[in-house]
Write a protein that holds these residues in place. Structure first.
Motif, mmCIF file in Angstrom:
data_model
loop_
_atom_site.group_PDB
_atom_site.id
_atom_site.type_symbol
_atom_site.label_atom_id
_atom_site.label_comp_id
_atom_site.label_asym_id
_atom_site.label_seq_id
_atom_site.Cartn_x
_atom_site.Cartn_y
_atom_site.Cartn_z
ATOM 1 N N GLU A 1 1.068 2.983 -5.552
ATOM 2 C CA GLU A 1 -0.257 3.019 -6.141
ATOM 3 C C GLU A 1 -0.489 1.811 -7.043
ATOM 4 O O GLU A 1 0.447 1.281 -7.630
ATOM 5 C CB GLU A 1 -0.414 4.314 -6.944
ATOM 6 C CG GLU A 1 -1.838 4.622 -7.320
ATOM 7 C CD GLU A 1 -2.020 6.035 -7.826
ATOM 8 O OE1 GLU A 1 -3.124 6.359 -8.277
ATOM 9 O OE2 GLU A 1 -1.055 6.806 -7.783
ATOM 10 N N LYS B 1 3.465 7.844 -1.855
ATOM 11 C CA LYS B 1 2.980 7.499 -0.524
ATOM 12 C C LYS B 1 2.044 8.590 0.004
ATOM 13 O O LYS B 1 1.035 8.301 0.626
ATOM 14 C CB LYS B 1 4.147 7.302 0.437
ATOM 15 C CG LYS B 1 5.021 6.105 0.086
ATOM 16 C CD LYS B 1 6.207 6.002 1.040
ATOM 17 C CE LYS B 1 7.130 4.846 0.636
ATOM 18 N NZ LYS B 1 8.302 4.730 1.533
ATOM 19 N N THR C 1 -10.987 -1.524 -4.310
ATOM 20 C CA THR C 1 -10.237 -0.344 -4.741
ATOM 21 C C THR C 1 -10.810 0.206 -6.043
ATOM 22 O O THR C 1 -10.982 1.418 -6.212
ATOM 23 C CB THR C 1 -8.746 -0.686 -4.933
ATOM 24 O OG1 THR C 1 -8.243 -1.257 -3.727
ATOM 25 C CG2 THR C 1 -7.933 0.562 -5.267
ATOM 26 N N ASP D 1 0.151 10.406 -1.695
ATOM 27 C CA ASP D 1 -1.123 10.351 -2.423
ATOM 28 C C ASP D 1 -2.112 9.376 -1.782
ATOM 29 O O ASP D 1 -3.303 9.414 -2.088
ATOM 30 C CB ASP D 1 -0.889 9.928 -3.883
ATOM 31 C CG ASP D 1 -0.284 11.061 -4.708
ATOM 32 O OD1 ASP D 1 -0.340 12.216 -4.238
ATOM 33 O OD2 ASP D 1 0.255 10.782 -5.791
ATOM 34 N N GLN D 2 -1.608 8.482 -0.926
ATOM 35 C CA GLN D 2 -2.487 7.508 -0.268
ATOM 36 C C GLN D 2 -3.157 8.178 0.923
ATOM 37 O O GLN D 2 -2.688 8.104 2.050
ATOM 38 C CB GLN D 2 -1.690 6.278 0.170
ATOM 39 C CG GLN D 2 -0.877 5.632 -0.950
ATOM 40 C CD GLN D 2 -1.737 5.284 -2.152
ATOM 41 O OE1 GLN D 2 -2.723 4.584 -2.026
ATOM 42 N NE2 GLN D 2 -1.351 5.768 -3.324
ATOM 43 N N LYS D 3 -4.261 8.863 0.656
ATOM 44 C CA LYS D 3 -4.895 9.723 1.660
ATOM 45 C C LYS D 3 -5.839 8.938 2.568
ATOM 46 O O LYS D 3 -6.214 7.806 2.293
ATOM 47 C CB LYS D 3 -5.672 10.833 0.941
ATOM 48 C CG LYS D 3 -4.791 11.739 0.086
ATOM 49 C CD LYS D 3 -5.619 12.747 -0.686
ATOM 50 C CE LYS D 3 -4.723 13.617 -1.572
ATOM 51 N NZ LYS D 3 -5.519 14.571 -2.384
ATOM 52 N N SER D 4 -6.221 9.579 3.668
ATOM 53 C CA SER D 4 -7.198 9.021 4.605
ATOM 54 C C SER D 4 -8.441 9.899 4.588
ATOM 55 O O SER D 4 -8.343 11.123 4.700
ATOM 56 C CB SER D 4 -6.610 8.973 6.020
ATOM 57 O OG SER D 4 -5.483 8.122 6.066
ATOM 58 N N ASP E 1 -4.978 5.773 4.717
ATOM 59 C CA ASP E 1 -3.711 5.655 3.984
ATOM 60 C C ASP E 1 -3.912 4.916 2.655
ATOM 61 O O ASP E 1 -3.107 4.071 2.260
ATOM 62 C CB ASP E 1 -2.662 4.938 4.838
ATOM 63 C CG ASP E 1 -2.323 5.707 6.108
ATOM 64 O OD1 ASP E 1 -2.334 6.946 6.054
ATOM 65 O OD2 ASP E 1 -2.072 5.066 7.137
ATOM 66 N N GLY E 2 -5.020 5.232 1.984
ATOM 67 C CA GLY E 2 -5.297 4.635 0.691
ATOM 68 C C GLY E 2 -5.890 3.244 0.746
ATOM 69 O O GLY E 2 -6.151 2.637 -0.285
ATOM 70 N N VAL E 3 -6.099 2.724 1.950
ATOM 71 C CA VAL E 3 -6.596 1.353 2.122
ATOM 72 C C VAL E 3 -8.051 1.380 2.605
ATOM 73 O O VAL E 3 -8.368 2.039 3.601
ATOM 74 C CB VAL E 3 -5.730 0.576 3.138
ATOM 75 C CG1 VAL E 3 -6.281 -0.840 3.325
ATOM 76 C CG2 VAL E 3 -4.288 0.540 2.688
ATOM 77 N N HIS F 1 0.800 -1.213 0.000
ATOM 78 C CA HIS F 1 0.000 0.000 0.000
ATOM 79 C C HIS F 1 0.839 1.272 0.000
ATOM 80 O O HIS F 1 0.304 2.370 0.033
ATOM 81 C CB HIS F 1 -0.947 -0.003 1.197
ATOM 82 C CG HIS F 1 -1.840 -1.205 1.207
ATOM 83 N ND1 HIS F 1 -2.653 -1.515 0.154
ATOM 84 C CD2 HIS F 1 -2.004 -2.185 2.133
ATOM 85 C CE1 HIS F 1 -3.310 -2.629 0.422
ATOM 86 N NE2 HIS F 1 -2.936 -3.045 1.603
ATOM 87 N N SER F 2 2.156 1.140 -0.043
ATOM 88 C CA SER F 2 3.002 2.324 -0.147
ATOM 89 C C SER F 2 3.120 2.774 -1.596
ATOM 90 O O SER F 2 3.643 3.822 -1.886
ATOM 91 C CB SER F 2 4.403 2.034 0.416
ATOM 92 O OG SER F 2 5.065 1.097 -0.409
#
Length: 459
Positions: free
Chosen positions: A313, A381, A441, A383-386, A406-408, A310-311
């Motif tokens: 894209e 990394k 996703t 870009d993986q927002k919450s 964190d994008g997950v 997940h670090s």
């Protein structure tokens, strides 16, 4: 009503679903009231080979039907026997649709009122262990000879139907089943009409289950009842087969369509239903990967992986991944050659990206180049927002939320409109944890492309 005509029918076929399924044998017994007044039995040349497994089941082989009449040669006799009569069969939709399809091939529209002895038996003879013709006849002491032959099955169905008529002397049940607005004529044989009546006309998911309670199909709908019923009007082989194996239907109201899509994906992942095709096949998404090559240079590349790092894209097409790599190259002045955008071993010469500082020909130090490469990876990394996605609840005073950290994708939940939430940890009380997958996703990204930031709440 006692003088009503009934045509009790059974067909044996080549066993290729509804479309392309040809008749190999047919038997029709005509009743006036409960009295037999006519009978017709014939083998039928299907004009195609009979599969071995069908021969093993029915005993009808290619030699037996070689000199038998073709369907068009007995079509007129079938019309004469069934005109003005109610079409009766055990699991009526199968026999009716097969005969209807045969007539359709001849350019004739075959339409008859119909009754199903499976559904009638369930209503008038409740509590049986099984409603298959063999098991039902055994339990009711009805003689059944030459099982899986048209005449033997029809003769047994006649006795069963006569028993049904005696149990419904005022025709209350039969009249209800014959009502064109009644669901009884269109529902699969094993599904109770009450099960359909209980379905809500709201957004959510529904689960078709077989006799053992195993989920065989999972779907989502804005209107659960309307969507479920539509399955039974669809004459495709898959929909017909689904109906034949369905005994019960469960549902879960979600209120929000996004939650319904995500929950549908989870049910498919968990139960792997036999009638779902979409989302069952494991998909390896495209990822932007990185490694240090023999020269010590951080090299970016596109790869496919079933594991979710997940670090970095993930992308659904290679073109999307290439586009992102090109953006990183331009923004951080990286070398197209070391971003796997070209395979040449000489100086980079990308058609669009011209701002490489010369790492490929030794004009820039590895340390300086790697520093910018690390910055590019860090930007991925970041870009993986919450955030939360707000949506409709199951009631007017409730709202749903979908949580991405964190994008997950972490799951979804529901809050009362007057609920006081002070920080993101408070959501954990209401969160129903779910699995982050390629499909969830993709669902969330599709939602964001369509709706933008309208319902987004940053964490």
């Amino acid at each position: 009503m006692s003088e009503k005509l009934y045509a009790v029918i059974d067909v044996e076929t080549t066993g290729k679903g509804i479309h392309g399924n040809r008749i190999t044998e047919i038997c029709i017994v005509v009743l006036k009231g409960d009295t037999v007044i006519d009978k017709f039995t014939s083998l039928v040349n299907p004009e195609c080979p009979i599969p071995p497994f069908i021969t093993g089941l029915t005993g009808i082989d290619n030699d037996m039907v070689r000199d038998a009449p073709r369907f068009h040669e007995i079509a007129q006799r079938i019309i004469e026997l069934t005109t003005g009569a109610i079409f009766v069969a055990h699991n009526v939709n199968f026999d009716y649709n097969v005969i209807k399809e045969e007539f359709k091939n001849l350019g004739y529209s075959f339409v008859r009122k119909k009754l199903c002895t499976v559904r009638l038996s369930r209503k008038l003879i409740p509590g049986m262990f099984s409603y298959s013709l063999g098991k039902l006849c055994s339990a009711l002491n009805i003689p059944l000879e030459d099982r899986h032959r048209a005449e033997g099955d029809t003769d047994a169905t006649v006795v069963l139907f006569q028993r049904i008529l005696s149990l419904d002397p005022e025709f209350k049940v039969i009249n209800k089943f014959l009502n064109v607005r009644s669901k009884e004529a269109t529902l699969p044989p094993h599904l109770k009409a009450e099960n359909i009546d209980q379905l809500p006309e709201e957004t959510g998911i529904y689960l078709f289950k077989d006799q053992k309670g195993k989920v065989i199909y999972a779907g989502k709908a804005k209107n659960i009842k309307q969507r479920v019923v539509s399955h039974f009007y669809d004459k495709k082989n898959k929909e017909y087969a689904l109906g034949q194996e369905t005994y019960t239907i469960d549902f879960e109201v979600t209120g929000d369509e996004l939650v319904a899509l995500l929950l549908e994906a989870e049910k498919i992942r968990k139960h792997y239903p036999k009638f779902n095709k979409a989302q069952k096949k494991p998909v390896a998404p495209y990822c932007i990967m990185y490694y240090t090559n023999r020269k010590g240079v951080i090299q970016l590349a596109i790869d496919r992986s079933h594991t979710f790092d997940h670090s970095i894209e993930i992308f659904y097409t290679r073109a999307e991944a290439i586009e992102k790599l090109e953006q990183l190259c331009e923004k951080f002045q990286l070398c197209p050659r070391y971003c796997s955008l070209q395979t040449t071993t000489e100086r980079c010469s990308h058609y669009k990206i011209k701002n490489c500082k010369g790492i490929c020909i030794g004009d820039e130090s590895v340390a300086l180049y790697n520093m910018r490469a690390q910055q590019a990876l860090s930007s991925l990394k970041r870009d993986q927002k919450s955030y939360f996605i707000k949506g409709k609840g199951r009631t007017f005073n409730e709202q749903s939320f979908v949580m991405i950290q964190d994008g997950v994708y972490r799951g979804f939940g529901y809050l009362q409109n007057d609920e006081q939430i002070l920080n993101s940890e408070d959501f954990d009380t209401y969160l129903q944890l779910q699995k982050h997958t390629y499909h969830t996703t993709k669902i969330i990204k599709s939602y964001l492309r369509k709706h933008g930031d309208r319902n987004i709440v940053p964490i």
